[in-house]
Design a protein around this motif. Structure first.
Motif, PDB file in Angstrom:
ATOM      1  N   SER A 115       0.858  -1.299   0.024  1.00  0.00           N
ATOM      2  CA  SER A 115      -0.037  -0.122   0.057  1.00  0.00           C
ATOM      3  C   SER A 115       0.752   1.200   0.031  1.00  0.00           C
ATOM      4  N   LEU A 116       2.017   1.381   0.981  1.00  0.00           N
ATOM      5  CA  LEU A 116       2.785   2.395   0.973  1.00  0.00           C
ATOM      6  C   LEU A 116       3.439   2.748  -0.339  1.00  0.00           C
ATOM      7  N   ARG A 117       3.878   1.454  -1.219  1.00  0.00           N
ATOM      8  CA  ARG A 117       4.848   1.798  -2.456  1.00  0.00           C
ATOM      9  C   ARG A 117       3.900   2.367  -3.362  1.00  0.00           C
ATOM     10  N   ALA A 118       2.775   1.795  -3.450  1.00  0.00           N
ATOM     11  CA  ALA A 118       1.724   2.232  -4.324  1.00  0.00           C
ATOM     12  C   ALA A 118       1.177   3.921  -4.138  1.00  0.00           C
ATOM     13  N   LEU A 119       1.226   4.120  -2.887  1.00  0.00           N
ATOM     14  CA  LEU A 119       0.745   5.847  -2.622  1.00  0.00           C
ATOM     15  C   LEU A 119       1.699   6.490  -2.886  1.00  0.00           C
ATOM     16  N   PHE A 120       2.964   6.173  -2.576  1.00  0.00           N
ATOM     17  CA  PHE A 120       4.247   7.173  -2.670  1.00  0.00           C
ATOM     18  C   PHE A 120       4.971   7.001  -3.847  1.00  0.00           C
ATOM     19  N   ASP A 121       4.539   5.970  -4.778  1.00  0.00           N
ATOM     20  CA  ASP A 121       5.210   5.592  -6.072  1.00  0.00           C
ATOM     21  C   ASP A 121       6.735   5.346  -5.747  1.00  0.00           C
ATOM     22  N   GLY A 122       6.796   4.556  -4.826  1.00  0.00           N
ATOM     23  CA  GLY A 122       8.278   4.069  -4.303  1.00  0.00           C
ATOM     24  C   GLY A 122       8.820   3.090  -4.765  1.00  0.00           C
ATOM     25  N   HIS A 123      10.127   3.071  -5.040  1.00  0.00           N
ATOM     26  CA  HIS A 123      10.947   1.853  -5.514  1.00  0.00           C
ATOM     27  C   HIS A 123      10.895   0.755  -4.746  1.00  0.00           C
ATOM     28  N   PHE A 124      10.939   1.041  -3.488  1.00  0.00           N
ATOM     29  CA  PHE A 124      10.913  -0.222  -2.469  1.00  0.00           C
ATOM     30  C   PHE A 124      10.381   0.214  -1.138  1.00  0.00           C
ATOM     31  N   VAL A 125       9.330  -0.813  -0.497  1.00  0.00           N
ATOM     32  CA  VAL A 125       9.300  -0.353   0.827  1.00  0.00           C
ATOM     33  C   VAL A 125       9.299  -1.806   1.514  1.00  0.00           C
ATOM     34  N   GLY A 126      10.068  -1.658   2.645  1.00  0.00           N
ATOM     35  CA  GLY A 126      10.223  -2.794   3.674  1.00  0.00           C
ATOM     36  C   GLY A 126       9.888  -2.730   5.144  1.00  0.00           C
ATOM     37  N   VAL A 127       9.382  -3.715   5.676  1.00  0.00           N
ATOM     38  CA  VAL A 127       9.053  -3.739   7.112  1.00  0.00           C
ATOM     39  C   VAL A 127       9.998  -4.624   7.608  1.00  0.00           C
ATOM     40  N   GLY A 137      19.532  -8.634  18.124  1.00  0.00           N
ATOM     41  CA  GLY A 137      19.708  -7.065  17.755  1.00  0.00           C
ATOM     42  C   GLY A 137      19.535  -6.764  16.225  1.00  0.00           C
ATOM     43  N   ARG A 138      19.538  -7.635  15.554  1.00  0.00           N
ATOM     44  CA  ARG A 138      19.689  -7.320  14.032  1.00  0.00           C
ATOM     45  C   ARG A 138      18.003  -6.848  13.492  1.00  0.00           C
ATOM     46  N   VAL A 139      18.076  -6.640  12.581  1.00  0.00           N
ATOM     47  CA  VAL A 139      16.764  -6.223  11.999  1.00  0.00           C
ATOM     48  C   VAL A 139      16.396  -7.146  10.835  1.00  0.00           C
ATOM     49  N   LEU A 140      15.428  -7.976  11.040  1.00  0.00           N
ATOM     50  CA  LEU A 140      14.894  -9.224   9.945  1.00  0.00           C
ATOM     51  C   LEU A 140      13.947  -8.398   8.903  1.00  0.00           C
ATOM     52  N   ILE A 141      14.190  -8.523   7.855  1.00  0.00           N
ATOM     53  CA  ILE A 141      13.261  -8.010   6.703  1.00  0.00           C
ATOM     54  C   ILE A 141      12.012  -9.045   6.764  1.00  0.00           C
ATOM     55  N   VAL A 142      10.673  -8.748   6.936  1.00  0.00           N
ATOM     56  CA  VAL A 142       9.802  -9.520   7.023  1.00  0.00           C
ATOM     57  C   VAL A 142       8.597  -9.423   5.886  1.00  0.00           C
ATOM     58  N   ALA A 143       8.501  -8.165   5.148  1.00  0.00           N
ATOM     59  CA  ALA A 143       7.670  -7.742   4.396  1.00  0.00           C
ATOM     60  C   ALA A 143       8.259  -6.794   3.288  1.00  0.00           C
ATOM     61  N   PRO A 144       9.013  -7.325   2.340  1.00  0.00           N
ATOM     62  CA  PRO A 144       9.508  -6.478   1.154  1.00  0.00           C
ATOM     63  C   PRO A 144       8.382  -6.358   0.029  1.00  0.00           C
ATOM     64  N   ALA A 188      18.895 -10.403   7.114  1.00  0.00           N
ATOM     65  CA  ALA A 188      19.065  -9.730   8.432  1.00  0.00           C
ATOM     66  C   ALA A 188      20.126  -8.459   8.485  1.00  0.00           C
ATOM     67  N   LEU A 189      19.684  -7.335   8.782  1.00  0.00           N
ATOM     68  CA  LEU A 189      20.637  -6.187   8.579  1.00  0.00           C
ATOM     69  C   LEU A 189      21.218  -5.684   9.898  1.00  0.00           C
ATOM     70  N   ASP A 190      22.389  -5.352   9.715  1.00  0.00           N
ATOM     71  CA  ASP A 190      22.946  -4.633  10.860  1.00  0.00           C
ATOM     72  C   ASP A 190      22.161  -3.213  11.194  1.00  0.00           C
ATOM     73  N   PRO A 191      21.906  -3.186  12.556  1.00  0.00           N
ATOM     74  CA  PRO A 191      20.679  -2.011  12.588  1.00  0.00           C
ATOM     75  C   PRO A 191      21.661  -0.841  12.997  1.00  0.00           C
ATOM     76  N   ALA A 192      22.820  -0.770  13.091  1.00  0.00           N
ATOM     77  CA  ALA A 192      23.952   0.366  13.408  1.00  0.00           C
ATOM     78  C   ALA A 192      24.171   1.003  11.934  1.00  0.00           C
ATOM     79  N   LEU A 193      23.805   0.554  10.734  1.00  0.00           N
ATOM     80  CA  LEU A 193      24.183   1.055   9.641  1.00  0.00           C
ATOM     81  C   LEU A 193      23.256   2.035   8.798  1.00  0.00           C
ATOM     82  N   GLY A 194      23.705   2.924   8.084  1.00  0.00           N
ATOM     83  CA  GLY A 194      23.071   3.744   7.309  1.00  0.00           C
ATOM     84  C   GLY A 194      21.760   4.633   7.850  1.00  0.00           C
TER      85      GLY A 194
END
Length: 170
Positions: free
Chosen positions: A5-17, A24-31, A44-50
């Protein structure tokens, strides 16, 4: 549904939850969007980056009009490659907060540099707030179902044991 819904609303390239996991890592569950080789479900992403690191560290919505050119953001080589290969240029990341606890992040990217208005940020924040409630409700439901199944198994075991008259048959 939230990411789509967010990707369509904002015409985005990618949306991820992404959800914070025990290590402590961030696990992508809804790309949604941007090729499966980049930020796919289960990564799984390092939560300290970017920008994710900044949003989690500052505990607020953060954005960058040009991710890889932003001198205030740090990326390791793997994250830099994922961003570059995926064509992610501009991004907005907001922590998912349930009560006083941060449970994850909601991130949006665009394939071209851009800035974000106050109204756009407020709308993404509102989506993030609703997403956090929905995700926590789903987690609580799963936990209650797991406990129900455990209680049923214990009750079956107790019935079996109380029905035993001969210790040798156990």
């Amino acid at each position: 549904k939230i990411a789509e819904s967010l990707r369509a609303l904002f015409d985005g390239h990618f949306v991820g939850v992404g959800l914070l996991v025990r290590d402590g890592r961030v696990l992508i569950v809804a790309p949604d969007g941007a090729g499966p080789e980049t930020f796919q479900a289960g990564k799984a992403l390092d939560p300290a980056l970017g920008l994710v690191g900044r949003a989690l560290g500052e505990q607020r919505l953060c954005w960058s009009s040009e991710l890889l050119a932003d001198p205030s953001l740090y990326f390791d080589e793997e994250r830099r490659r994922l961003i570059s290969d995926g064509g992610h240029r501009a991004s907005l990341v907001v922590p998912l907060r349930y009560g006083a606890r941060i449970i994850g992040v909601l991130g949006l990217t665009w394939s071209e540099p851009r800035t974000f208005s106050h109204d756009e940020c407020a709308l993404v924040q509102a989506f993030a707030d609703q997403a956090a409630v929905a995700l926590e409700n789903a987690r609580l439901f799963q936990e209650s179902e797991r406990r129900r199944r455990q209680a049923e198994a214990l009750a079956r075991a107790a019935r079996t044991l109380t029905g035993v008259r001969n210790v040798a048959s156990v």
